[in-house]
Design an enzyme around this catalytic site. Sequence first.
Site, PDB file in Angstrom:
ATOM      1  N   PHE A 247     -61.994  22.443  50.556  1.00 47.86           N
ATOM      2  CA  PHE A 247     -62.055  21.481  49.446  1.00 47.86           C
ATOM      3  C   PHE A 247     -61.144  21.920  48.304  1.00 47.86           C
ATOM      4  O   PHE A 247     -61.546  21.998  47.153  1.00 47.86           O
ATOM      5  CB  PHE A 247     -63.502  21.328  48.973  1.00 47.86           C
ATOM      6  CG  PHE A 247     -63.786  20.010  48.278  1.00 47.86           C
ATOM      7  CD1 PHE A 247     -63.549  18.818  48.928  1.00 47.86           C
ATOM      8  CD2 PHE A 247     -64.291  19.980  46.992  1.00 47.86           C
ATOM      9  CE1 PHE A 247     -63.808  17.606  48.299  1.00 47.86           C
ATOM     10  CE2 PHE A 247     -64.556  18.784  46.351  1.00 47.86           C
ATOM     11  CZ  PHE A 247     -64.320  17.587  47.008  1.00 47.86           C
TER      12      PHE A 247
ATOM     13  N   ALA B 284     -56.932  21.275  46.920  1.00 45.92           N
ATOM     14  CA  ALA B 284     -56.230  20.107  46.386  1.00 45.92           C
ATOM     15  C   ALA B 284     -56.268  18.928  47.354  1.00 45.92           C
ATOM     16  O   ALA B 284     -56.475  17.773  46.944  1.00 45.92           O
ATOM     17  CB  ALA B 284     -54.778  20.479  46.076  1.00 45.92           C
TER      18      ALA B 284
ATOM     19  N   LYS C  82     -44.574  23.894  61.714  1.00 42.07           N
ATOM     20  CA  LYS C  82     -44.308  22.462  61.801  1.00 42.07           C
ATOM     21  C   LYS C  82     -43.387  22.143  62.979  1.00 42.07           C
ATOM     22  O   LYS C  82     -43.572  21.130  63.677  1.00 42.07           O
ATOM     23  CB  LYS C  82     -43.687  21.973  60.494  1.00 42.07           C
ATOM     24  CG  LYS C  82     -44.643  22.059  59.302  1.00 42.07           C
ATOM     25  CD  LYS C  82     -43.937  21.816  57.978  1.00 42.07           C
ATOM     26  CE  LYS C  82     -44.902  21.916  56.821  1.00 42.07           C
ATOM     27  NZ  LYS C  82     -44.229  21.826  55.503  1.00 42.07           N
TER      28      LYS C  82
END
Length: 329
Positions: A8, A10, A217
């Site tokens: 929890f 940003a 990524k």
Amino acid sequence: MRIIQSGFGAVGQSLAGLLESRDDIYTKYGIRTRFVAISDSSGTISDESGLDTVDVIQRKRQDGTVSESKKSIPSIIQSMDADVLIEATPSNYDDGEPGMTNITTALKKGMHVISVNKGPLALAQPSLVEMATYNGVYLRFSGTVGGGTPILNYAKNALRGERITSFRGILNGTTNYILTNMGNGLSFDQALNDARSRGYVEADESLDLDGWDVAAKLTILSNWVMEKNITIHQVERSGIRDVTQQDIQESVKDNCALKLVANCSDGISVGVEKVPINDPLCVYGTLNAASFTSEHSGTQTIIGRGAGGVETASSILRDLLDIRQAMSK
């Protein structure tokens, strides 16, 4: 949809605020959301009837935690009735924890999962996708690459029917911002300090500066788009720490800019390259970009804002809507 939120920071707070403010989600898409459990690094708050997210956000900002209980997310998953786990704990590229256990527990319970945590996917994406399929649930992770820019969805859906043969990408806004400022005359240390002051740099700076974030990524993209079946540790990787002003000036003479580029073609690598300034991939500041080359459509580039709380929260909403649509078929 009843949601368990793990992490929890940003992103998690932005998502809760976004869902609270969007009263058109049900009328447009037929989906109602309710958080039944939210956790941060200190503990968990839960309520079977649904949490007041405005109150939980205020508690987080005032007290620094939402914690009412020390219950772990896996125990919450096992004991509560929920439809979706949203996994947003920090990425860990050693063993993927705690996200790995959170995700596998939810999938085995028959719960859909949306992850913006890159660690588990960078280490075990194919097996996690297989586990989701085996248990008849959906695993979505569009926010792991590009934040609010739908790079994964673009490659998978907009280019559907095409065989993508290669792609290149600027996939880390922090390093792109640093290299942009070096192009404007700053030293590496000056550009890094400026990025730090703006909150762009990870707490563990090596994730940005040494190319780990881009490699994660790239792994996710390569597996999802090109079916490469690799892990992050198979990516040839280097970062930006050794870039000097002399390197920057030499690239300018060649009408190029230095960029940290992710490549997937014959090999899979992350490293600093000269990118021609007229190349669509040559974006500046914190922008991300990815160029996909396919057999019949040539090369197409998607450009947009990368990571950020609101941007990544918007990707989670897209994944929620995608799961809702898939469930209704």
